[in-house]
Every structure is written in structure tokens, then in C-alpha cells.
Design a protein around this motif. Structure first.
Motif, PDB file in Angstrom:
ATOM      1  N   SER A   1       0.112  -1.349  -0.082  1.00  0.00           N
ATOM      2  CA  SER A   1       0.222  -1.093   1.356  1.00  0.00           C
ATOM      3  C   SER A   1       0.917  -2.288   2.012  1.00  0.00           C
ATOM      4  CB  SER A   1      -1.175  -0.868   1.972  1.00  0.00           C
ATOM      5  OG  SER A   1      -1.995  -1.998   1.771  1.00  0.00           O
ATOM      6  N   ASP A   2       1.304  -2.128   3.280  1.00  0.00           N
ATOM      7  CA  ASP A   2       2.057  -3.202   3.932  1.00  0.00           C
ATOM      8  C   ASP A   2       1.223  -4.468   4.137  1.00  0.00           C
ATOM      9  OD1 ASP A   2       0.441  -2.016   5.868  1.00  0.00           O
ATOM     10  OD2 ASP A   2       1.880  -2.285   7.492  1.00  0.00           O
ATOM     11  N   GLY A   3      -0.084  -4.350   3.977  1.00  0.00           N
ATOM     12  CA  GLY A   3      -0.943  -5.533   4.055  1.00  0.00           C
ATOM     13  C   GLY A   3      -0.603  -6.552   2.986  1.00  0.00           C
ATOM     14  N   LEU A   4       0.059  -6.127   1.903  1.00  0.00           N
ATOM     15  CA  LEU A   4       0.485  -7.093   0.877  1.00  0.00           C
ATOM     16  C   LEU A   4       1.823  -7.731   1.249  1.00  0.00           C
ATOM     17  CD1 LEU A   4       0.127  -8.476  -1.893  1.00  0.00           C
ATOM     18  CD2 LEU A   4       1.509  -6.626  -2.856  1.00  0.00           C
TER      19      LEU A   4
ATOM     20  N   ALA B   1      -2.499   4.880  -0.209  1.00  0.00           N
ATOM     21  CA  ALA B   1      -2.333   5.503   1.112  1.00  0.00           C
ATOM     22  C   ALA B   1      -2.855   4.528   2.157  1.00  0.00           C
ATOM     23  CB  ALA B   1      -3.097   6.825   1.180  1.00  0.00           C
ATOM     24  N   ASP B   2      -2.180   4.468   3.282  1.00  0.00           N
ATOM     25  CA  ASP B   2      -2.534   3.542   4.365  1.00  0.00           C
ATOM     26  C   ASP B   2      -2.718   4.376   5.631  1.00  0.00           C
ATOM     27  OD1 ASP B   2      -2.645   1.703   6.397  1.00  0.00           O
ATOM     28  OD2 ASP B   2      -0.883   0.577   5.774  1.00  0.00           O
ATOM     29  N   GLY B   3      -3.980   4.620   5.971  1.00  0.00           N
ATOM     30  CA  GLY B   3      -4.274   5.526   7.076  1.00  0.00           C
ATOM     31  C   GLY B   3      -4.145   4.867   8.432  1.00  0.00           C
TER      32      GLY B   3
HETATM   33 MG    MG Z   1      -1.346  -1.260   6.700  1.00  0.00          MG
END
Ligand code: MG
Length: 437
Positions: free
Chosen positions: A188-191, A33-35
């Protein structure tokens, strides 16, 4: 029976102050989950979502979808109850191992809301299973933006669907047959904003341990810029004797066989997502959100051009630090560039530094002398007590010498006076004037 082996890693990254991602490893359920939300709200949103999911009993596609809708209600309720958390939301992607339709078989359910992703790594190929619920991905699907343009689009953080935005949410879901050797990647989109698919596939190909693979991917994301929180869960299918096992074996033995799925099984469901809506109806292809909801991520998170802003910030901070260090150095030089003649333990002493010190820099003893404060002539004692500044050590020594000379002269004069006043002998007659020449 299918067995799963998992590993996970998460990191705040290089830019964000806190980690608003959350991961869940609660076999048979795995989630990322990406808050999003100001202050700690994003952290709370993702945590509430995964905790709600953890408490749910998941045994089928429908039950996992229902669990995600419950998680949405939990986040929405929490945001509604607390004004400080208003507007918070979170993405949620999850997989779960559930009993399959065939006797003794099992399947993987994949669900998604938002732009965290689930990939399947099968036969050395990485395939994205989920669709991002974001503005730019909608534009890509409509053919108005290329995937390359989407990667760097300034509005790529605007989401069209999240948990916590409303009392109910549309959940995309898929059914996938698990095969021994398959790896499922949740992130998460950070990857994927920092590491491209080829590199991700390369890591999954090389590192057999899921924990190692998860940590390596997070490390690469940080090395790639780390502009966002990054979370990775890797779930490996390590054994399977269900309906897909024979095909999986074929795929392993004959690498040219595509995918190796049992024909006519749920593999189609892996391609065509089903949708559950608030009314409980489902089964249709997911309807892309036509109007981005107000809870777009851009309203809750910094603009995506964080690298430029960050470097500016770094330069600014570096500049400020350099100025401060320079100013401190200048003050230290000024404070230590002089000497003064003062007093230490009732003795006259030569001290280096300004009388009384300057800011945090106190004077230090350069030389002690034999001259006591009491010996200092009255007219100069105040100057010594205040601290008589001299530009150099030599000048300070000269000043001390002059004090000693004067003290000695006064001592002699006093002695002479005392001797003179204590004797009763008559003064000798004045000498006769010299005869005139
Ligand atoms: Mg993110």
C-alpha cells in the motif's frame, strides 16, 4: 513447476486510528487492498474486496481481471445497500500464478486498480510494474510534475480509480514470466510514501526470508513516520522449470545479462499493460482516467500533511497533560500544606491536610493525643469536631496543649466544686485584717 514462498506484514502506523488495509495470501493469489471511507467504512471496503477475490477461481489473466471486477461489484453493492458506507472504496493490487501459454509453463498475472503497487525485484533491480491511478501520477505521466514533486504533492492522495465507486471498473493487467530468485512486492502507499525505492531494494537484497523482508519494510515505514496504514506482501519465486528457466539461469550465471527473459515471450506484456473494461473488451493500453471521480481519497482521508498536524497535536496534548499534572500537583500541595486538630476514634488527634479532605486527598494522622473528645471543654468541642486548622504541626500541638490545659483546669475546678459542695465543715473565719502601719 514454479513454487512460491510468501510473507506479509501490515500495521496501522503511527497516526491512523485503525488499519484500513487488507492483505490476501491465498496461493496462487496474493493481494493488497487499501480502503478509504469514514469510520469503519474503509476497513470494510478493503475486507470485502479481498474476501471476494479469495472466493474467486483464478486460472488466467482474464479470470483474475474478472475476479477484480467481481470484487468491485461487491464493494459497490455493499456501499449502495448501507447509507453509512456510502462513498467507501478501496484500491486493489494482486498477482496470481497461472498456467502459461507454453506447455507446462506458468506466468504471473498482475492486476491493479488505485495506487497500491506491485514491484518486481529481478536480478537485484526493483521495477514498479503497476501504474498508480492517482491525480499526481497522471500529471507525472503528462510531464507536468516530476516524480520528486509528486512524492510530496499535497494532492497525492487523490485517486482517479478505485473499487466501489461504480458498478464496474477498469482493471489494468500484465503478464510476467516468473524466474527463480524473482521477488514480487505488493504494498500500500503507506510503504512507498515513507521508504524510497533504493531502501526497499536494499531490504529485498539483504533479507532472504519473505516474512522477514515484509516485516522489515513495515518497520522502516513506521520509523519513517508511519503516517498511513502500511501493508507489504513479498512473494518469492523459489523454483521454476518452465520456459524462462534457462534464461534465468543465464542471468544468474552472468550478472551482466539484462533481465534474462526468454526472447519473444510474454515479457512485452509485462511492460505494456492490457485493460479490461466493463464491456468485457480489452487488450488496449490502459486509458488514463481523464476526470477524477468524486471518490477521490482526499474526501475520505485526512489531508496528507499529517506529520505537521500530528506534531501540533502531540504538542497540544503534551501541553494539556503538563497543565493537568501541574494543577494536580498544586491541589495536592495545597491540600497537604496545613494541619488541623480533629477527632479520630473519639480521641483528639492532629491530622495533616484540610478538614474533611480536598477533592481526592484525604487528611492523614500526624499525631495522636491522650485527650479524648469528652475531655474537650464544651466551648471548644464544636471547633475540634469541625477540625481546627493550624498552619503548622507546632501550632497544632500548641492548640492541643491549650485544650489539655483547659481540660485539666476544668477537671480541677469540678473536683474542687464537688469537694466543696460535699463537705459539711464550716468555713474557717476570714483572716484578721493586717494592723495599720
Ligand atoms: Mg494508504
Amino acid at each position: 513447476m514454479t513454487s512460491l514462498r510468501s510473507g506479509a506484514a501490515t500495521d496501522t502506523g503511527q497516526v491512523r486510528a485503525n488499519n484500513q488495509d487488507a492483505v490476501l495470501i491465498a496461493e496462487p493469489v496474493f493481494a493488497v487492498a487499501d480502503g478509504m471511507g469514514g469510520h469503519a467504512a474503509g476497513e470494510i471496503a478493503s475486507q470485502v474486496a479481498v474476501e471476494s477475490l479469495q472466493d474467486s477461481a483464478v486460472s488466467s489473466l482474464d479470470s483474475l481481471v474478472e475476479a477484480v471486477r467481481d470484487a468491485n461489484r461487491s464493494v459497490w453493492q455493499r456501499a449502495s445497500d448501507d447509507p453509512e458506507l456510502h462513498g467507501m472504496g478501496t484500491t486493489l493490487c494482486a498477482i496470481a500464478l497461472v498456467p502459461g501459454e507454453a506447455e507446462g509453463g506458468e506466468q504471473i498475472v498482475v492486476v491493479n486498480v488505485g495506487d497500491s503497487r506491485v514491484y518486481q525485484f529481478h536480478d537485484g533491480e526493483l521495477t514498479q510494474l503497476t501504474d498508480d491511478h492517482s491525480l499526481v501520477e497522471d500529471l507525472v505521466r503528462e510531464g507536468r510534475l516530476s516524480p520528486q514533486e509528486a512524492r510530496t504533492h499535497p494532492q497525492r492522495n487523490i485517486l482517479t480509480r478505485v473499487l466501489g465507486n461504480d458498478s464496474d471498473v477498469e482493471v489494468d493487467s500484465w503478464l510476467v514470466d516468473p524466474y527463480r530468485g524473482d521477488r514480487f512486492l505488493l504494498c500500500s502507499d503507506g510503504l512507498f510514501n515513507e521508504v524510497d525505492d533504493d531502501k526497499i531494494a536494499s531490504v529485498l537484497r539483504q533479507l532472504a526470508d519473505p516474512e522477514d523482508a515484509a516485516h522489515e519494510l513495515v518497520t522502516l515505514a513506521i520509523q519513517g513516520g508511519g503516517r498511513d496504514n502500511v501493508s507489504v506482501v513479498v512473494v518469492d519465486v523459489v523454483d521454476h522449470d518452465g520456459p524462462g528457466a534457462a534464461a534465468a539461469t543465464v542471468a544468474t550465471d552472468a550478472p551482466t545479462t539484462t533481465m534474462g527473459r526468454a526472447p519473444g515471450t510474454a515479457s512485452m506484456a509485462a511492460v505494456e499493460p492490457s485493460t479490461e473494461t466493463g464491456g468485457g473488451g480489452g487488450g488496449a493500453a490502459p486509458a488514463p482516467a481523464t476526470t477524477p471521480p468524486a471518490s477521490a481519497r482526499a474526501s475520505a482521508e485526512p489531508a496528507p500533511s499529517t506529520r505537521r498536524v500530528t506534531w501540533r497535536s502531540v504538542l497540544f496534548v503534551t501541553g494539556v497533560v503538563a497543565v493537568l499534572v501541574g494543577a494536580a500537583g498544586a491541589v495536592a500541595w495545597y491540600a497537604r500544606s496545613t494541619y488541623h486538630v480533629g477527632v479520630q476514634d473519639d480521641q483528639v488527634a492532629i491530622l495533616r491536610g484540610r478538614p474533611g479532605g480536598l477533592l481526592w486527598i484525604q487528611p492523614t494522622l500526624a499525631e495522636s493525643t491522650e485527650l479524648s473528645l469528652d475531655d474537650v471543654p464544651d466551648g471548644r468541642r464544636d471547633a475540634v469536631l469541625r477540625g481546627k486548622e493550624e498552619p503548622s504541626l507546632a501550632a497544632a500541638r500548641n492548640y492541643v496543649e491549650s485544650l489539655e490545659d483547659q481540660a485539666e483546669a476544668e477537671r480541677r475546678r469540678t473536683t474542687t466544686t464537688t469537694t466543696t459542695t460535699s463537705t459539711t465543715l464550716p468555713l474557717p473565719p476570714p483572716p484578721a485584717p493586717p494592723p495599720p502601719r
